[in-house]
Design a protein around this motif. Structure first.
Motif, PDB file in Angstrom:
ATOM      1  N   VAL A   6       0.859  -1.180   0.000  1.00  0.00           N
ATOM      2  CA  VAL A   6       0.000   0.000   0.000  1.00  0.00           C
ATOM      3  C   VAL A   6       0.898   1.233   0.000  1.00  0.00           C
ATOM      4  CG1 VAL A   6      -1.802   1.277   1.229  1.00  0.00           C
ATOM      5  CG2 VAL A   6      -1.785  -1.236   1.285  1.00  0.00           C
ATOM      6  N   ILE A   7       0.767   2.070  -1.009  1.00  0.00           N
ATOM      7  CA  ILE A   7       1.565   3.289  -1.094  1.00  0.00           C
ATOM      8  C   ILE A   7       0.674   4.446  -0.661  1.00  0.00           C
ATOM      9  CG2 ILE A   7       2.949   4.777  -2.570  1.00  0.00           C
ATOM     10  CD1 ILE A   7       3.463   2.333  -4.344  1.00  0.00           C
ATOM     11  N   GLY A   8       0.909   4.927   0.552  1.00  0.00           N
ATOM     12  CA  GLY A   8       0.083   5.984   1.134  1.00  0.00           C
ATOM     13  C   GLY A   8      -0.593   5.487   2.397  1.00  0.00           C
ATOM     14  N   GLY A   9      -0.161   6.023   3.542  1.00  0.00           N
ATOM     15  CA  GLY A   9      -0.657   5.532   4.824  1.00  0.00           C
ATOM     16  C   GLY A   9      -1.634   6.474   5.509  1.00  0.00           C
ATOM     17  N   SER A  10      -2.521   7.110   4.729  1.00  0.00           N
ATOM     18  CA  SER A  10      -3.553   7.926   5.357  1.00  0.00           C
ATOM     19  C   SER A  10      -4.818   7.080   5.510  1.00  0.00           C
ATOM     20  CB  SER A  10      -3.796   9.207   4.555  1.00  0.00           C
ATOM     21  OG  SER A  10      -4.569  10.127   5.293  1.00  0.00           O
ATOM     22  N   TYR A  11      -5.977   7.716   5.568  1.00  0.00           N
ATOM     23  CA  TYR A  11      -7.203   7.022   5.964  1.00  0.00           C
ATOM     24  C   TYR A  11      -7.603   5.923   4.984  1.00  0.00           C
ATOM     25  CZ  TYR A  11      -7.105  11.330   8.598  1.00  0.00           C
ATOM     26  OH  TYR A  11      -6.696  12.379   9.372  1.00  0.00           O
ATOM     27  N   ALA A  12      -7.577   6.201   3.678  1.00  0.00           N
ATOM     28  CA  ALA A  12      -7.974   5.196   2.703  1.00  0.00           C
ATOM     29  C   ALA A  12      -7.000   4.019   2.695  1.00  0.00           C
ATOM     30  CB  ALA A  12      -8.069   5.812   1.306  1.00  0.00           C
ATOM     31  N   GLY A  13      -5.710   4.317   2.681  1.00  0.00           N
ATOM     32  CA  GLY A  13      -4.717   3.251   2.660  1.00  0.00           C
ATOM     33  C   GLY A  13      -4.790   2.368   3.890  1.00  0.00           C
ATOM     34  N   MET A  14      -4.976   2.986   5.060  1.00  0.00           N
ATOM     35  CA  MET A  14      -5.073   2.191   6.291  1.00  0.00           C
ATOM     36  C   MET A  14      -6.352   1.369   6.329  1.00  0.00           C
ATOM     37  SD  MET A  14      -3.348   4.322   9.422  1.00  0.00           S
ATOM     38  CE  MET A  14      -4.340   5.809   9.286  1.00  0.00           C
ATOM     39  N   ALA A  15      -7.458   1.928   5.828  1.00  0.00           N
ATOM     40  CA  ALA A  15      -8.717   1.180   5.806  1.00  0.00           C
ATOM     41  C   ALA A  15      -8.592  -0.058   4.935  1.00  0.00           C
ATOM     42  CB  ALA A  15      -9.847   2.071   5.313  1.00  0.00           C
ATOM     43  N   ALA A 271     -14.229  11.055  -6.251  1.00  0.00           N
ATOM     44  CA  ALA A 271     -14.707  12.368  -5.830  1.00  0.00           C
ATOM     45  C   ALA A 271     -16.204  12.223  -5.529  1.00  0.00           C
ATOM     46  CB  ALA A 271     -14.469  13.412  -6.915  1.00  0.00           C
ATOM     47  N   PRO A 272     -16.735  13.039  -4.615  1.00  0.00           N
ATOM     48  CA  PRO A 272     -16.063  14.060  -3.814  1.00  0.00           C
ATOM     49  C   PRO A 272     -15.206  13.454  -2.717  1.00  0.00           C
ATOM     50  CG  PRO A 272     -18.351  13.892  -3.166  1.00  0.00           C
ATOM     51  CD  PRO A 272     -18.182  12.977  -4.349  1.00  0.00           C
ATOM     52  N   HIS A 273     -14.649  14.332  -1.870  1.00  0.00           N
ATOM     53  CA  HIS A 273     -13.650  13.910  -0.901  1.00  0.00           C
ATOM     54  C   HIS A 273     -14.085  14.206   0.529  1.00  0.00           C
ATOM     55  CE1 HIS A 273     -10.852  15.126  -4.433  1.00  0.00           C
ATOM     56  NE2 HIS A 273     -11.252  13.884  -4.582  1.00  0.00           N
ATOM     57  N   SER A 274     -13.821  13.265   1.421  1.00  0.00           N
ATOM     58  CA  SER A 274     -13.942  13.470   2.872  1.00  0.00           C
ATOM     59  C   SER A 274     -13.275  12.286   3.551  1.00  0.00           C
ATOM     60  CB  SER A 274     -15.413  13.576   3.321  1.00  0.00           C
ATOM     61  OG  SER A 274     -16.028  12.305   3.338  1.00  0.00           O
ATOM     62  N   VAL A 275     -13.044  12.398   4.856  1.00  0.00           N
ATOM     63  CA  VAL A 275     -12.441  11.282   5.582  1.00  0.00           C
ATOM     64  C   VAL A 275     -13.350  10.061   5.525  1.00  0.00           C
ATOM     65  CG1 VAL A 275     -11.684  10.458   7.837  1.00  0.00           C
ATOM     66  CG2 VAL A 275     -11.081  12.765   7.098  1.00  0.00           C
ATOM     67  N   SER A 276     -14.654  10.275   5.753  1.00  0.00           N
ATOM     68  CA  SER A 276     -15.600   9.151   5.738  1.00  0.00           C
ATOM     69  C   SER A 276     -15.585   8.431   4.400  1.00  0.00           C
ATOM     70  CB  SER A 276     -17.015   9.644   6.029  1.00  0.00           C
ATOM     71  OG  SER A 276     -17.128  10.183   7.316  1.00  0.00           O
ATOM     72  N   LEU A 277     -15.641   9.195   3.317  1.00  0.00           N
ATOM     73  CA  LEU A 277     -15.669   8.593   1.989  1.00  0.00           C
ATOM     74  C   LEU A 277     -14.349   7.897   1.668  1.00  0.00           C
ATOM     75  CD1 LEU A 277     -17.519  11.445   0.071  1.00  0.00           C
ATOM     76  CD2 LEU A 277     -18.467   9.249   0.815  1.00  0.00           C
ATOM     77  N   ALA A 278     -13.243   8.457   2.128  1.00  0.00           N
ATOM     78  CA  ALA A 278     -11.939   7.824   1.900  1.00  0.00           C
ATOM     79  C   ALA A 278     -11.847   6.489   2.625  1.00  0.00           C
ATOM     80  CB  ALA A 278     -10.819   8.756   2.359  1.00  0.00           C
ATOM     81  N   VAL A 279     -12.334   6.454   3.862  1.00  0.00           N
ATOM     82  CA  VAL A 279     -12.306   5.206   4.637  1.00  0.00           C
ATOM     83  C   VAL A 279     -13.179   4.141   3.973  1.00  0.00           C
ATOM     84  CG1 VAL A 279     -13.002   4.158   6.829  1.00  0.00           C
ATOM     85  CG2 VAL A 279     -11.687   6.280   6.827  1.00  0.00           C
ATOM     86  N   GLY A 280     -14.384   4.545   3.543  1.00  0.00           N
ATOM     87  CA  GLY A 280     -15.249   3.585   2.874  1.00  0.00           C
ATOM     88  C   GLY A 280     -14.643   3.053   1.589  1.00  0.00           C
ATOM     89  N   ASP A 281     -14.047   3.957   0.811  1.00  0.00           N
ATOM     90  CA  ASP A 281     -13.419   3.559  -0.444  1.00  0.00           C
ATOM     91  C   ASP A 281     -12.242   2.629  -0.190  1.00  0.00           C
ATOM     92  OD1 ASP A 281     -13.693   3.964  -3.311  1.00  0.00           O
ATOM     93  OD2 ASP A 281     -11.765   4.998  -3.247  1.00  0.00           O
ATOM     94  N   GLY A 282     -11.476   2.924   0.860  1.00  0.00           N
ATOM     95  CA  GLY A 282     -10.350   2.070   1.207  1.00  0.00           C
ATOM     96  C   GLY A 282     -10.779   0.684   1.652  1.00  0.00           C
ATOM     97  N   ALA A 283     -11.843   0.615   2.448  1.00  0.00           N
ATOM     98  CA  ALA A 283     -12.340  -0.686   2.912  1.00  0.00           C
ATOM     99  C   ALA A 283     -12.786  -1.543   1.724  1.00  0.00           C
ATOM    100  CB  ALA A 283     -13.488  -0.482   3.892  1.00  0.00           C
ATOM    101  N   TRP A 284     -13.478  -0.913   0.769  1.00  0.00           N
ATOM    102  CA  TRP A 284     -13.913  -1.644  -0.428  1.00  0.00           C
ATOM    103  C   TRP A 284     -12.713  -2.107  -1.246  1.00  0.00           C
ATOM    104  CZ3 TRP A 284     -17.670  -4.280  -2.379  1.00  0.00           C
ATOM    105  CH2 TRP A 284     -17.794  -4.472  -3.754  1.00  0.00           C
TER     106      TRP A 284
END
Length: 297
Positions: A6-15, A271-284
């Motif tokens: 995983v390249i990028g350790g923010s919310y989406a990458g961690m999820a 898009a669009p962008h938010s922490v919640s949406l990034a986490v959901g996208d990462g989990a998927w």
């Protein structure tokens, strides 16, 4: 050999990483430490974490991830990707290299702010009194005066939406020309249209116009254009698409890019962008990556 790098350790990458390590897969996260919301003191709209310092949310998530024995975390910047599905190699700026069967790009985006003096000053107005998302920051303005600084067509949508959160002035700033229908719609929503160009931002969120007037606001919104923070995806050959908000990586419904075995998620791929949406996208994305390992085509 990692199952997924995983390249990028923010919310989406961690999820995404969380789904994979819970499936007992070997995961390596490479993180350059540049979260997009690092300028904000509080994160809002994320269920269970509303109002929390985003740095605390990130640190807590990372700590939970590292309790899994198949998880590895490396601080650094990925500069190159070589190989193919099941045989990828990721090279860091330091020269260190890692092998993996799949790659997940969760590198996030960079906001391109309008060229206005002071918009990112006083360490930093951006993320403190100047924002892009009303769902993330509008409530805290307590229905006060809100300025919308135009950057293009998307700004009209912002000005139409923001009266839900306060009294709005739309500063067209020579970035957008309104037609009669748009002007009529904005005025019906109670929006004041100000066509005098902006000279600079002063104080917390005060706008000084070029004619010398100063308009005080509780907060300012502007529609930034975003670009993937890292050039890695484009350099590797992943296809990008133009959107009203900027460029993003093209992915399938399973979050795979145009290159087999390389996936993408988070702000850089939706898009669009938010922490919640990034986490959901990462989990998927994490679940789809796991499925690609279980049922390789």
């Amino acid at each position: 050999m990692q199952d997924v790098i995983v390249i990028g350790g923010s919310y989406a990458g961690m999820a995404a990483a969380l789904q994979l390590v819970r499936a007992r897969r070997k995961v390596l996260v490479i993180d350059a430490g540049q979260r997009r919301n690092r300028f904000a003191r509080h994160s809002h709209g994320f269920l269970g974490q509303d109002g929390i310092d985003p740095a605390r949310i990130w640190a807590g998530a990372r700590q939970q991830l590292l309790t899994y024995p198949s998880m590895r975390w490396v601080e650094g910047t990925a500069s190159g990707i070589a190989g193919q599905r099941d045989e990828f190699r990721v090279i860091l700026d330091s020269g260190e290299a890692f092998s993996g069967r799949r790659i997940l790009l969760a590198t996030g985006v960079t906001d391109q702010l309008p060229d206005i003096a002071g918009i990112a000053g006083i360490t930093e107005r951006w993320g403190r009194t100047v924002f892009h998302c009303p769902y993330c920051h509008g409530y805290e303005l307590d229905q006060g005066r809100i300025g919308v600084i135009a950057t293009g067509p998307m700004s009209v949508h912002q000005a139409q939406l923001l009266p839900e959160w306060g009294e709005v002035t739309f500063l067209t700033n020579r970035a957008v020309t309104l037609d009669a229908e748009q002007c009529d719609d904005l005025r019906k929503r109670g929006v004041t249209i100000e066509e005098t160009p902006v000279a600079r931002i002063t104080g917390g969120a005060d706008v000084e116009l070029r004619d010398g007037r100063v308009l005080p606001f509780a907060g300012l919104f502007t529609a930034t254009r975003t670009e993937p923070t890292s050039p890695l995806a484009e350099a590797t050959g992943c296809q990008l698409a133009e959107t009203p908000m900027g460029r993003q990586l093209m992915t399938s419904d399973t979050k795979e890019t145009s290159l087999p075995g390389i996936f993408a998620c988070g702000d850089a791929a939706r898009a669009p962008h938010s922490v919640s949406l990034a986490v959901g996208d990462g989990a998927w994305a994490g679940a789809q990556l796991h499925r690609s390992l279980v049922w390789p085509e």
